[in-house]
Design a protein around this motif. Structure first.
Motif, mmCIF file in Angstrom:
data_model
loop_
_atom_site.group_PDB
_atom_site.id
_atom_site.type_symbol
_atom_site.label_atom_id
_atom_site.label_comp_id
_atom_site.label_asym_id
_atom_site.label_seq_id
_atom_site.Cartn_x
_atom_site.Cartn_y
_atom_site.Cartn_z
ATOM 1 N N ASP A 171 17.114 0.000 -20.589
ATOM 2 C CA ASP A 171 17.387 1.395 -20.946
ATOM 3 C C ASP A 171 17.883 1.542 -22.389
ATOM 4 O OD1 ASP A 171 16.666 2.082 -18.390
ATOM 5 O OD2 ASP A 171 18.707 2.440 -17.665
ATOM 6 N N VAL A 192 14.606 -5.093 -3.163
ATOM 7 C CA VAL A 192 15.649 -5.612 -2.270
ATOM 8 C C VAL A 192 16.041 -4.614 -1.176
ATOM 9 C CG1 VAL A 192 16.587 -7.246 -3.940
ATOM 10 C CG2 VAL A 192 17.451 -4.895 -3.910
ATOM 11 N N TYR A 232 0.830 -1.213 0.000
ATOM 12 C CA TYR A 232 0.000 0.000 0.000
ATOM 13 C C TYR A 232 0.859 1.255 0.000
ATOM 14 C CZ TYR A 232 -3.951 -2.988 0.624
ATOM 15 O OH TYR A 232 -4.904 -3.941 0.396
ATOM 16 N N PRO A 233 0.255 2.351 -0.403
ATOM 17 C CA PRO A 233 0.975 3.625 -0.359
ATOM 18 C C PRO A 233 0.973 4.238 1.039
ATOM 19 C CG PRO A 233 -1.195 3.937 -1.323
ATOM 20 C CD PRO A 233 -1.051 2.464 -1.073
ATOM 21 N N PRO A 244 2.468 0.984 -3.266
ATOM 22 C CA PRO A 244 3.679 1.586 -2.705
ATOM 23 C C PRO A 244 4.689 1.943 -3.787
ATOM 24 C CG PRO A 244 3.744 -0.789 -2.414
ATOM 25 C CD PRO A 244 2.405 -0.467 -3.020
ATOM 26 N N PRO A 247 15.983 -8.243 0.737
ATOM 27 C CA PRO A 247 15.065 -8.819 -0.254
ATOM 28 C C PRO A 247 13.690 -9.051 0.342
ATOM 29 C CG PRO A 247 17.197 -9.912 -0.379
ATOM 30 C CD PRO A 247 17.234 -9.014 0.845
ATOM 31 N N TRP A 252 13.782 -1.351 -5.242
ATOM 32 C CA TRP A 252 12.740 -1.410 -4.205
ATOM 33 C C TRP A 252 12.550 -2.839 -3.700
ATOM 34 C CZ3 TRP A 252 7.857 -3.716 -3.743
ATOM 35 C CH2 TRP A 252 7.030 -3.205 -2.726
ATOM 36 N N GLN A 286 12.855 6.365 -22.176
ATOM 37 C CA GLN A 286 14.314 6.313 -22.018
ATOM 38 C C GLN A 286 14.923 7.712 -22.046
ATOM 39 O OE1 GLN A 286 15.033 3.564 -25.210
ATOM 40 N NE2 GLN A 286 15.079 1.762 -23.864
ATOM 41 N N GLN A 316 5.913 1.391 -16.964
ATOM 42 C CA GLN A 316 7.126 0.918 -16.295
ATOM 43 C C GLN A 316 7.091 1.290 -14.807
ATOM 44 O OE1 GLN A 316 11.263 2.694 -17.052
ATOM 45 N NE2 GLN A 316 11.272 0.882 -18.361
ATOM 46 N N THR A 374 8.895 3.508 -25.975
ATOM 47 C CA THR A 374 10.052 3.227 -25.127
ATOM 48 C C THR A 374 11.045 4.375 -25.163
ATOM 49 O OG1 THR A 374 9.796 0.873 -25.677
ATOM 50 C CG2 THR A 374 11.836 1.533 -24.587
ATOM 51 N N ARG A 426 6.558 -8.290 -18.781
ATOM 52 C CA ARG A 426 7.508 -8.616 -17.714
ATOM 53 C C ARG A 426 6.967 -8.195 -16.336
ATOM 54 N NH1 ARG A 426 12.538 -5.307 -19.217
ATOM 55 N NH2 ARG A 426 13.400 -6.309 -17.378
ATOM 56 N N PHE A 427 5.763 -7.740 -16.256
ATOM 57 C CA PHE A 427 5.122 -7.266 -15.024
ATOM 58 C C PHE A 427 5.693 -5.932 -14.528
ATOM 59 C CE2 PHE A 427 3.736 -11.715 -14.747
ATOM 60 C CZ PHE A 427 2.398 -11.542 -14.447
ATOM 61 N N ASP A 428 7.013 -5.778 -14.550
ATOM 62 C CA ASP A 428 7.554 -4.467 -14.156
ATOM 63 C C ASP A 428 7.587 -3.528 -15.363
ATOM 64 O OD1 ASP A 428 9.588 -5.738 -15.510
ATOM 65 O OD2 ASP A 428 11.147 -5.259 -14.055
ATOM 66 N N ASN A 429 7.442 -4.093 -16.539
ATOM 67 C CA ASN A 429 7.298 -3.339 -17.783
ATOM 68 C C ASN A 429 6.146 -3.974 -18.535
ATOM 69 O OD1 ASN A 429 9.863 -1.422 -18.532
ATOM 70 N ND2 ASN A 429 10.468 -3.097 -17.176
ATOM 71 N N SER A 433 17.015 6.726 -16.717
ATOM 72 C CA SER A 433 17.049 5.271 -16.541
ATOM 73 C C SER A 433 15.857 4.786 -15.727
ATOM 74 C CB SER A 433 18.331 4.858 -15.820
ATOM 75 O OG SER A 433 18.250 3.506 -15.403
ATOM 76 N N ALA A 434 15.421 3.549 -16.025
ATOM 77 C CA ALA A 434 14.347 2.919 -15.260
ATOM 78 C C ALA A 434 14.725 2.773 -13.792
ATOM 79 C CB ALA A 434 14.020 1.548 -15.848
ATOM 80 N N GLN A 435 16.025 2.804 -13.508
ATOM 81 C CA GLN A 435 16.443 2.673 -12.111
ATOM 82 C C GLN A 435 17.060 3.959 -11.575
ATOM 83 O OE1 GLN A 435 18.466 -0.991 -11.141
ATOM 84 N NE2 GLN A 435 16.735 -2.224 -11.830
ATOM 85 N N PHE A 462 9.339 -18.207 -15.099
ATOM 86 C CA PHE A 462 9.555 -16.761 -15.183
ATOM 87 C C PHE A 462 8.657 -16.097 -14.141
ATOM 88 C CE2 PHE A 462 8.296 -12.641 -17.246
ATOM 89 C CZ PHE A 462 9.528 -12.019 -17.079
ATOM 90 N N LEU A 485 3.890 2.166 -22.921
ATOM 91 C CA LEU A 485 4.786 1.376 -22.073
ATOM 92 C C LEU A 485 4.565 1.825 -20.632
ATOM 93 C CD1 LEU A 485 7.157 -0.471 -21.359
ATOM 94 C CD2 LEU A 485 8.702 1.397 -22.013
#
Lengths: 258, 258, 258, 258
Positions: C151, D21, B84-85, D85, D25, D19, D110, D12, D106, D57-60, D114-116, C183, D10
């Motif tokens: 990226d 880890v 959650y946020p 969150p 983790p 986040w 970009q 992302q 994309t 990819r779920f995160d993208n 960066s995505a990170q 995956f 897209l």
């Protein structure tokens, strides 16, 4: 200004009571999970058409659905049956007052059979508005709830105070103004009203203070959809906080009356 | 029989009020979605340790958590922050009465700062039970609610009747028995009680009938965990239905007292 | 060290294909919502017993369930039927290799009838482990995935690269080591393995680099439950990052072997 | 007929890897729960504008968003930050081919960092379509998947077969037709295509049968929105089942071409 004409939808879980104890009583946390997830989903489904849903009794929820036609209602009903082990019936009606609307919406469902008739499922009855009517939403909260209550009393006593204030408001608004009031969490209550002016809200706040000892303030919004009227009400409530006032009427309302 | 010793956890969303209006008021359906999903998740998380959560004010929820230690609480707290946020603070305490327990649980949180102090986040304070205590749960519902109310009155008036009955019960059980009562949807109320016998429940039902005109029945359970006590209460309530009685005390309770 | 003995549960939605098109094709986003919510719930339900679920085909999910007995499986099955419009059947089996386990778990369900037999619902068949066996989990990710791929390439080409690496790993681990690879999002793959040593993982990584051009690293964990083995694997993977190594074996594994 | 002009978004998750880890983790089932719930919510949010999202990819995630303007995108982005969150960045672009669209979408992200990059959050960049373009959706499934695979092979081998067929289709459709293909569960794959005719689909099916040994059929839809095109594709796929054909083109497509 567009005339206030509230469209109300009664959302009733079909034959829910028997389901909760068949073949034996289901675990209460599982029922609570089902009910609150269903409410969350309905909040989103109805909000996509700019409506509001109130959890009410959870197995019977009351929604303000101006702008949602029968096809939109059917889509909401289908979404529930595609996601849940229960189905819902919907009664729809409009009225000059919210009380009138909920009365007729309920009658539409009751005419189709009992809420616990296993054969009466996924009913959809009623006449959504053909012409546009507007909605009036009043968003109340308790003055200084955190500093006066949450940080001072035990959590259940805080809840008891809030509940007293809510019950007093619910009764008053229904009897005096044919309005429907719903506790929405925290120290917040939303009243679905029709055509009420500033003195009416002042009197309601006086009444709650006298009978329950709770001091309220309120922001009022008026618009074609519950979502917009509700947001105007929230913004008006913010102005109460900034200005130290206890009744603020939303901009669109003022504009509408000018 | 194991002594009744209720462990209560106050679950408080950190600094929630300010979050709901920052940077501007959030849409109400989104807040309702957040609150009800969080409650659904907490119901499951606490149920996995056989506890019960009540939605109460949604931003302040009260849970019965006998058997959940500090590590279990921390895991629940982490699960919330990972999904959650918002984050939650937890105050834990035990007491001979539920009122005493919620009082101390609240005090534990209040001692850490205000609910709207942006620096006071993810507090976890209190002393879970070392020795085992038992929980007493009473599950009330309204006699013939569907045939007398749901199928007869308009949906808001039904709700108003249920709410009156609930409020009368809430006040009475708190004042007379230091018990905490929660509306859980439909026509159901759960009271977290301690050491109450059959005449006490009879008197409570009489009181609600006299003051609010609502006829209740109740099943009572008693066990080491809220989940088991609550299930015993539900089964006892089923026996009320079958036998036409208005107070039934769960088997494990009887066994415990034999 | 405890012998590796993987318990696998096949979770199959009953008669799902026909349901998705009855009475006419359901909207795809509603099916996606159902599938992903069901997977999320199963993740939590199984995780409460320290197991892991993989979404696999969504209508057929594969879980590692060491430590969950038939009563625990029944409870998970009930939770699904209490929350969803579909039910699930469960086949359970254990094996010296994950491949053997999934084979027998599947056979247990197939023996009960076709996945699209409308009469074959809520089957629960199989023999959970009586004696404790341990699980080996290997958590792979792609080296420098963000800087090299996310990226740099378009999002679909990144996905295509990841998918190629995953498919190569899936085939190799199954054929060479009777292991099941899944995956799990981002650039992460989990392999459920049994008794593999460091050179075996080195060889797997070499194979994927040669056939798909993707450079992997892996952390490996070994414990009585998938949850603990998986967390050890994640921590080992963190050590790969810190040390610049490509295979790290979890502490509990090392301890176990000492 | 309206020209095909695919709008791709897209989606992302911002800075997601770090986040997962931090500070250590997070438990994998909690991450799986977060990812799949977020996907479920995005499915609904985008579907309310008649778009489609694929989990990728779920995160993208990659979405087809014809008809959703920047304000609609902003509202989706806000909904995520109000419920999760994590936050998401959105890159939007249109193209004559889906490949071109995803490439530009994309690139738009970009270009923002960066995505990170922890500072690059909630980006919204791109130019939604001013003029209306149409979308072509092809919905594939495997012939007799239940009787040939699910009821015959072990569940992982079934999955492996399906995955091989999917990978073969993904590569072919991208290389030969600049199309984007996504596994959506069961034995179903959706390809987002542009201007492909019946022989092109026949050739794709031949290719997958030759390279992966999997026999497919496909229904094709074409409409202004992904939701409508996708539903037409599903109905066309039903006609394949009824008629025993392997390529059916949706009515609206036919009508459009007449």
């Amino acid at each position: 200004m567009t005339r206030t004409e509230t469209q109300v939808t009664l959302i009733q879980i079909d034959n829910y009571g028997p389901w909760t104890v068949a073949p034996s009583p289901k675990r209460e946390p599982d029922l609570q999970t089902l009910q609150s997830r269903l409410y969350a989903d309905l909040s989103q489904l109805v909000a996509h058409h700019d409506g509001y849903v109130f959890f009410t009794r959870f197995d019977n929820m009351i929604a303000v659905t101006n702008g949602i036609d029968l096809a939109g209602h059917r889509r909401i009903q289908d979404a529930v049956s595609n996601r849940y082990p229960v189905t819902v019936s919907l009664g729809v009606a409009t009225g000059a007052s919210p009380r009138e609307a909920v009365g007729e919406a309920t009658a539409n469902l009751q005419a189709a059979g009992s809420a616990q008739d296993g054969e009466r499922t996924e009913i959809l009855r009623g006449d959504p508005l053909c012409e546009e009517g507007a909605v009036q939403i009043a968003h109340f909260d308790v003055n200084d709830a955190t500093s006066q209550y949450t940080d001072e009393l035990n959590a259940f006593e805080v809840f008891r105070h809030i509940d007293r204030g809510y019950s007093a408001l619910l009764e008053y608004m229904y009897d005096a103004h044919d309005s429907l009031s719903f506790f929405i969490g925290g120290d917040n209550v939303i009243s679905v009203t029709a055509g009420l002016d500033r003195p009416a809200f002042d009197a309601a706040i006086d009444h709650v203070e006298e009978t329950a000892g709770i001091e309220l303030k309120v922001g009022v919004g008026h618009d074609l959809r519950a979502g917009d009227a509700g947001m105007a009400a929230k913004e008006a409530l913010e102005r109460c906080r900034e200005r130290g006032t206890r009744v603020e009427v939303g901009a669109s309302e003022s504009a509408g009356r000018a």
